[in-house]
Design an enzyme around this catalytic site. Sequence first.
Site, PDB file in Angstrom:
ATOM      1  N   HIS A 119       0.842  -1.202   0.000  1.00  0.00           N
ATOM      2  CA  HIS A 119       0.000   0.000   0.000  1.00  0.00           C
ATOM      3  C   HIS A 119       0.878   1.253   0.000  1.00  0.00           C
ATOM      4  O   HIS A 119       0.576   2.236  -0.682  1.00  0.00           O
ATOM      5  CB  HIS A 119      -0.901   0.026   1.248  1.00  0.00           C
ATOM      6  CG  HIS A 119      -1.859  -1.130   1.336  1.00  0.00           C
ATOM      7  ND1 HIS A 119      -1.735  -2.131   2.278  1.00  0.00           N
ATOM      8  CD2 HIS A 119      -2.956  -1.447   0.605  1.00  0.00           C
ATOM      9  CE1 HIS A 119      -2.723  -2.995   2.126  1.00  0.00           C
ATOM     10  NE2 HIS A 119      -3.474  -2.617   1.124  1.00  0.00           N
ATOM     11  N   LYS A 172      -0.364  -6.342  -8.126  1.00  0.00           N
ATOM     12  CA  LYS A 172      -0.618  -7.570  -7.362  1.00  0.00           C
ATOM     13  C   LYS A 172      -2.008  -8.123  -7.675  1.00  0.00           C
ATOM     14  O   LYS A 172      -2.210  -9.326  -7.787  1.00  0.00           O
ATOM     15  CB  LYS A 172      -0.458  -7.241  -5.881  1.00  0.00           C
ATOM     16  CG  LYS A 172      -1.222  -8.064  -4.906  1.00  0.00           C
ATOM     17  CD  LYS A 172      -0.455  -9.332  -4.613  1.00  0.00           C
ATOM     18  CE  LYS A 172      -1.055 -10.154  -3.493  1.00  0.00           C
ATOM     19  NZ  LYS A 172      -2.461 -10.022  -3.280  1.00  0.00           N
TER      20      LYS A 172
HETATM   21  P1  AMP Z   1      -6.266  -4.167  -0.569  1.00  0.00           P
HETATM   22  O1  AMP Z   1      -6.182  -3.372   0.691  1.00  0.00           O
HETATM   23  O2  AMP Z   1      -5.685  -5.547  -0.466  1.00  0.00           O
HETATM   24  O3  AMP Z   1      -7.635  -4.133  -1.203  1.00  0.00           O
HETATM   25  O4  AMP Z   1      -5.313  -3.430  -1.617  1.00  0.00           O
HETATM   26  C1  AMP Z   1      -5.440  -2.051  -1.894  1.00  0.00           C
HETATM   27  C2  AMP Z   1      -4.569  -1.731  -3.076  1.00  0.00           C
HETATM   28  O5  AMP Z   1      -3.205  -2.049  -2.770  1.00  0.00           O
HETATM   29  C3  AMP Z   1      -4.931  -2.529  -4.348  1.00  0.00           C
HETATM   30  O6  AMP Z   1      -4.836  -1.698  -5.480  1.00  0.00           O
HETATM   31  C4  AMP Z   1      -3.882  -3.605  -4.356  1.00  0.00           C
HETATM   32  O7  AMP Z   1      -3.610  -4.100  -5.649  1.00  0.00           O
HETATM   33  C5  AMP Z   1      -2.678  -2.870  -3.793  1.00  0.00           C
HETATM   34  N1  AMP Z   1      -1.706  -3.827  -3.251  1.00  0.00           N
HETATM   35  C6  AMP Z   1      -1.949  -4.817  -2.343  1.00  0.00           C
HETATM   36  N2  AMP Z   1      -0.831  -5.543  -2.139  1.00  0.00           N
HETATM   37  C7  AMP Z   1       0.127  -5.009  -2.924  1.00  0.00           C
HETATM   38  C8  AMP Z   1       1.503  -5.313  -3.162  1.00  0.00           C
HETATM   39  N3  AMP Z   1       2.115  -6.315  -2.558  1.00  0.00           N
HETATM   40  N4  AMP Z   1       2.172  -4.541  -4.037  1.00  0.00           N
HETATM   41  C9  AMP Z   1       1.569  -3.505  -4.680  1.00  0.00           C
HETATM   42  N5  AMP Z   1       0.278  -3.164  -4.496  1.00  0.00           N
HETATM   43  C10 AMP Z   1      -0.428  -3.911  -3.641  1.00  0.00           C
END
Ligand code: AMP
Length: 282
Positions: free
Chosen positions: A37, A149
């Site tokens: 994030h 991701k």
């Molecule tokens: P989430 O909180 O899992 O819904 O993720 C929020 C955002 O962070 C989404 O756009 C995900 O793709 C991104 N994200 C989650 N994990 C990663 C990671 N390891 N590397 C890059 N972006 C990420």
Amino acid sequence: MRVIRNPQKLSKILAVTRHKRRSIGFVPTMGALHLGHLSLIKKANKENNIVVVSIFVNPKQFGPKEDFKKYPRQLKKDLAFCRASAVDFVFLPSDKMMYPEGYSTFVNVEGLSAVLCGASRPGHFRGVATIVAKLLNIICPDALYLGQKDAQQAIILKKMVKDLNFPTDVKVIPTVRQKNGLALSSRNAYLDKKQASDAVVLSKALSMARSLFESGARDSARIISRMRKLINKKQQAKVDYISIVDLERLEKVKKINRDCLVALAVRFGNTRLIDNTVINYA
Ligand code: AMP
């Protein structure tokens, strides 16, 4: 940093920001924030005057048997994380504010939402597209920051932004990984020690796919079968899917003759992990 819970209030404040011609970068999250994030937040900070992060565990994107209830929630830590990352606004709506009683409007990006993760999680991307459309309408950002991701999610949301004429640029940021290759994910918190070390096999399988391609392999079925064998060496690993698809329509590619996405989802116990890599043909 300001924490805003009310959508109308946030819209009003950000209208003033826009009026002053200050650009807004938006990072939607479900919290349990980590360095993945952070890389989105950093990019948003670099490219905009104002950064808005939303933290909302969206009930509409979880199936009835999925982990909505036990999804990691650590608000205090997340707010400190945002403060330390120079976030300007954290949007923290309640379920009721986003989906008041009688809520009935949904966004469905057809086709793309039915394959890969959409096949094993029916309704998931309808929930994702709906919440992001709502957030875009509330925040009206200049740019939306998403992680590679969740490659399918990024492709679907790009399509939604285009199809529905949202005046927002979509930026996709590379996957942040642990040193051992495991992609950072809030769901990694569910893994025990053995599962966490076994899960490194996912990035190894993706690296293997890239190496096979580099050494001349073009047949997707053969590449996938090698990946599956490697992953199946880990006792607890249960492959949901491994697919090689094109980057626009997410259709299966038999012979690799253009840029492709190699995507997989694998369960370790009750935890479903996803990861992917892009193969550049040219
Ligand atoms: P989430 O909180 O899992 O819904 O993720 C929020 C955002 O962070 C989404 O756009 C995900 O793709 C991104 N994200 C989650 N994990 C990663 C990671 N390891 N590397 C890059 N972006 C990420």
